[in-house]
Design an enzyme around this catalytic site. Structure first.
Site, PDB file in Angstrom:
ATOM      1  N   HIS A  72       3.883   5.933  -0.298  1.00  0.00           N
ATOM      2  CA  HIS A  72       3.712   5.759   1.152  1.00  0.00           C
ATOM      3  C   HIS A  72       4.807   4.837   1.687  1.00  0.00           C
ATOM      4  O   HIS A  72       5.013   3.735   1.178  1.00  0.00           O
ATOM      5  CB  HIS A  72       2.337   5.160   1.471  1.00  0.00           C
ATOM      6  CG  HIS A  72       1.244   6.183   1.504  1.00  0.00           C
ATOM      7  ND1 HIS A  72       0.102   6.019   2.231  1.00  0.00           N
ATOM      8  CD2 HIS A  72       1.132   7.395   0.891  1.00  0.00           C
ATOM      9  CE1 HIS A  72      -0.680   7.089   2.097  1.00  0.00           C
ATOM     10  NE2 HIS A  72      -0.079   7.933   1.276  1.00  0.00           N
ATOM     11  N   TYR A 201      -4.886   1.231  10.040  1.00  0.00           N
ATOM     12  CA  TYR A 201      -5.636  -0.021  10.243  1.00  0.00           C
ATOM     13  C   TYR A 201      -5.938  -0.120  11.733  1.00  0.00           C
ATOM     14  O   TYR A 201      -5.015  -0.160  12.547  1.00  0.00           O
ATOM     15  CB  TYR A 201      -4.800  -1.225   9.817  1.00  0.00           C
ATOM     16  CG  TYR A 201      -4.576  -1.350   8.330  1.00  0.00           C
ATOM     17  CD1 TYR A 201      -3.662  -0.528   7.657  1.00  0.00           C
ATOM     18  CD2 TYR A 201      -5.291  -2.291   7.581  1.00  0.00           C
ATOM     19  CE1 TYR A 201      -3.459  -0.648   6.292  1.00  0.00           C
ATOM     20  CE2 TYR A 201      -5.089  -2.415   6.206  1.00  0.00           C
ATOM     21  CZ  TYR A 201      -4.180  -1.587   5.576  1.00  0.00           C
ATOM     22  OH  TYR A 201      -3.989  -1.705   4.222  1.00  0.00           O
ATOM     23  N   PRO A 293      -9.923  -8.010   1.282  1.00  0.00           N
ATOM     24  CA  PRO A 293      -9.226  -6.772   0.860  1.00  0.00           C
ATOM     25  C   PRO A 293      -8.258  -6.206   1.909  1.00  0.00           C
ATOM     26  O   PRO A 293      -7.498  -5.303   1.611  1.00  0.00           O
ATOM     27  CB  PRO A 293     -10.360  -5.796   0.608  1.00  0.00           C
ATOM     28  CG  PRO A 293     -11.498  -6.308   1.412  1.00  0.00           C
ATOM     29  CD  PRO A 293     -11.356  -7.787   1.455  1.00  0.00           C
ATOM     30  N   LYS A 297      -4.211  -6.979  -1.668  1.00  0.00           N
ATOM     31  CA  LYS A 297      -3.431  -7.852  -2.551  1.00  0.00           C
ATOM     32  C   LYS A 297      -4.108  -8.162  -3.888  1.00  0.00           C
ATOM     33  O   LYS A 297      -3.442  -8.629  -4.817  1.00  0.00           O
ATOM     34  CB  LYS A 297      -3.156  -9.181  -1.827  1.00  0.00           C
ATOM     35  CG  LYS A 297      -2.124  -9.048  -0.708  1.00  0.00           C
ATOM     36  CD  LYS A 297      -0.797  -8.580  -1.243  1.00  0.00           C
ATOM     37  CE  LYS A 297       0.071  -7.948  -0.177  1.00  0.00           C
ATOM     38  NZ  LYS A 297       1.149  -7.163  -0.756  1.00  0.00           N
ATOM     39  N   TYR A 385       3.296  -6.757   2.886  1.00  0.00           N
ATOM     40  CA  TYR A 385       2.460  -5.630   2.457  1.00  0.00           C
ATOM     41  C   TYR A 385       3.056  -4.942   1.220  1.00  0.00           C
ATOM     42  O   TYR A 385       2.346  -4.565   0.285  1.00  0.00           O
ATOM     43  CB  TYR A 385       2.337  -4.618   3.603  1.00  0.00           C
ATOM     44  CG  TYR A 385       1.213  -3.605   3.424  1.00  0.00           C
ATOM     45  CD1 TYR A 385       1.388  -2.463   2.644  1.00  0.00           C
ATOM     46  CD2 TYR A 385      -0.024  -3.810   4.024  1.00  0.00           C
ATOM     47  CE1 TYR A 385       0.359  -1.554   2.466  1.00  0.00           C
ATOM     48  CE2 TYR A 385      -1.065  -2.894   3.850  1.00  0.00           C
ATOM     49  CZ  TYR A 385      -0.850  -1.774   3.068  1.00  0.00           C
ATOM     50  OH  TYR A 385      -1.878  -0.869   2.887  1.00  0.00           O
TER      51      TYR A 385
END
Ligand code: APR
Ligand code: PHB
Length: 391
Positions: A72, A201, A293, A297, A385
């Protein structure tokens, strides 16, 4: 029984550590209290940072990940009806992430351990770590109804948040930093193709939602719920209705629905235990730290810890110098606190607390607006990220 490194726990941290030590010619024994089926089916996160994927490949555990994992190059943020894609490679000089479930990582590592690794004892519950400050630490454990002792040169507690290894650190020497959140995640697994090709998100006045996936045919989705929610109180239809509301956009996008095969609630916590070492006892992964979450990580931090330990012990055996072992805790904690900061920021930006004020709502929207209009702010998210450097 005697070994060089006694590993408590066969989650990602313990399994990968055993694999890394095997590759360095260092013997280990893994003690896991649960059975293999439990470890292999325990639903957890599914995002591998580029560094984590590279470590798994180098350890010979990347073949199925490369075949079945999904690369991704970005995520989508949704808020106030807007959609904004964060382009990882463009903001980080080429980094991406791999969507590959933790269950699959564990299956791959367990298979390798069975083929060519050291002993991995399932149903072996560690009762206590003893002699951590001496030269001969040991793990007292119960296996097949009998108590035994595993004598080691080092013990690494990879036994998660509810393990026993941490208890061997005297309370007077331990510093615990933690925060619990007034909400958790209701997570569902559904047999339906994901309705977007990357993770979404969403910050919504009704609460956070996340669209993730396990494969082109299986979706993984989450809803922010009150911390004490019972998953059984949510019907499948109610889950889909709420997800559709929170993921709504101003264009013609829609959420596909399908049979939900798993439903569970995960609490939210930030937690760091310092130090991550006491004598010859080292803590790694969830045994030392927990992140909400949101930033995906947890697994990646566990990988960073065990890579740091394996590198330090290899250095000790090759040079006689304990400098990297002595720096283990500080080295890991620097990365851990960056992940804690990122996970906290993302969580507080995207989740609406039950007592949120209009000011706090507007602040969240301003933080999101900043990320979508400032390359510097967007790059900070993309760098965090896709992963912090190990060591
Ligand atoms: N004796 C032996 N094994 C134990 C004991 C014990 N006393 N206590 C716990 N364990 C085992 C658990 O059964 C589990 O399999 O230790 C393992 C710990 O694994 P995780 O909790 O997965 O922790 P870790 O390997 O650090 O991986 C962190 O897992 O929980 C997720 O979100 C977390 O993605 C992150 C990752
Ligand atoms: C998941 O797919 O389980 C997942 C993905 C991203 C997150 C958390 C969980 O931030």
């Amino acid at each position: 029984m005697r070994t060089t490194v006694g590993i408590i726990g066969a989650g990602p941290a313990g399994l990968l550590l055993a694999r890394l030590l095997h590759g360095a010619g260092i013997g280990s024994v893994v003690l896991e209290s649960r059975d293999r089926a439990y470890v292999e089916q325990r639903q957890r996160a599914g995002i591998l940072e580029q560094g984590t994927a590279d470590v798994l490949r180098a350890a010979g555990a990347g073949e199925r990940m490369d075949r079945q994992g999904l690369r991704h190059d970005g995520i989508e943020l949704r808020f106030a009806g807007r959609r904004h894609r964060v382009d990882f490679p463009g903001l980080t000089g080429g980094r991406s992430v791999t969507v590959y479930a933790q269950t699959e990582v564990c299956k791959d590592l367990i298979a390798l351990q069975a083929e060519e690794g050291g002993p991995l004892l399932f149903g072996a519950e560690a009762l206590a770590v003893e002699g951590a400050t001496g030269d001969r630490p040991s793990v007292r454990y119960r296996h097949e109804g009998r108590e035994s002792v595993l004598e080691c040169d080092y013990v690494v507690g990879c036994d998660g948040f509810r393990g026993v290894a941490r208890e061997a650190v005297p309370a007077a020497l331990a510093r615990v930093h933690e925060r619990t959140y007034p909400f958790g995640w209701l997570g569902v697994l559904a047999d339906v193709p994901p309705s977007h090709d990357e993770l979404v998100y969403a910050r919504h006045d009704r609460g956070f939602a996340l669209l993730s996936m396990r494969s082109p045919a299986v979706s993984r989705l989450y809803l922010q719920v009150p911390a004490d929610t019972d998953a059984r109180s949510w019907t499948d239809e109610a889950v889909w209705d709420e997800l559709a509301r929170r993921l709504e956009t101003d264009d013609d996008w829609s959420l596909a629905r399908g049979p939900i095969t798993r439903k569970s609630v995960t609490p939210m916590r930030s937690y760091v235990h310092e130090p991550m070492r006491h004598g010859r006892l080292f803590l790694a992964g969830d045994a030392a730290h927990i992140v909400p979450p949101t930033g995906a990580k947890g697994l990646n931090l566990a990988v960073g810890d065990v890579v740091t330990f394996a590198r330090a012990l290899t250095h000790r055996r090759e040079t006689g110098s304990a400098e990297l072992l002595d720096a283990y805790s500080a080295t890991c904690l620097r990365r851990v606190w960056q992940a804690e900061r990122f996970s906290y920021d993302l969580t507080t930006m995207l989740h609406r607390a039950p007592d949120a004020t209009p000011f706090e709502d507007r602040l969240q929207l301003a933080r999101l607006d900043r990320i979508t209009t400032s390359r510097a702010a967007e790059a900070d998210l993309a760098e965090a990220y896709t992963g912090f450097p190990v060591g």
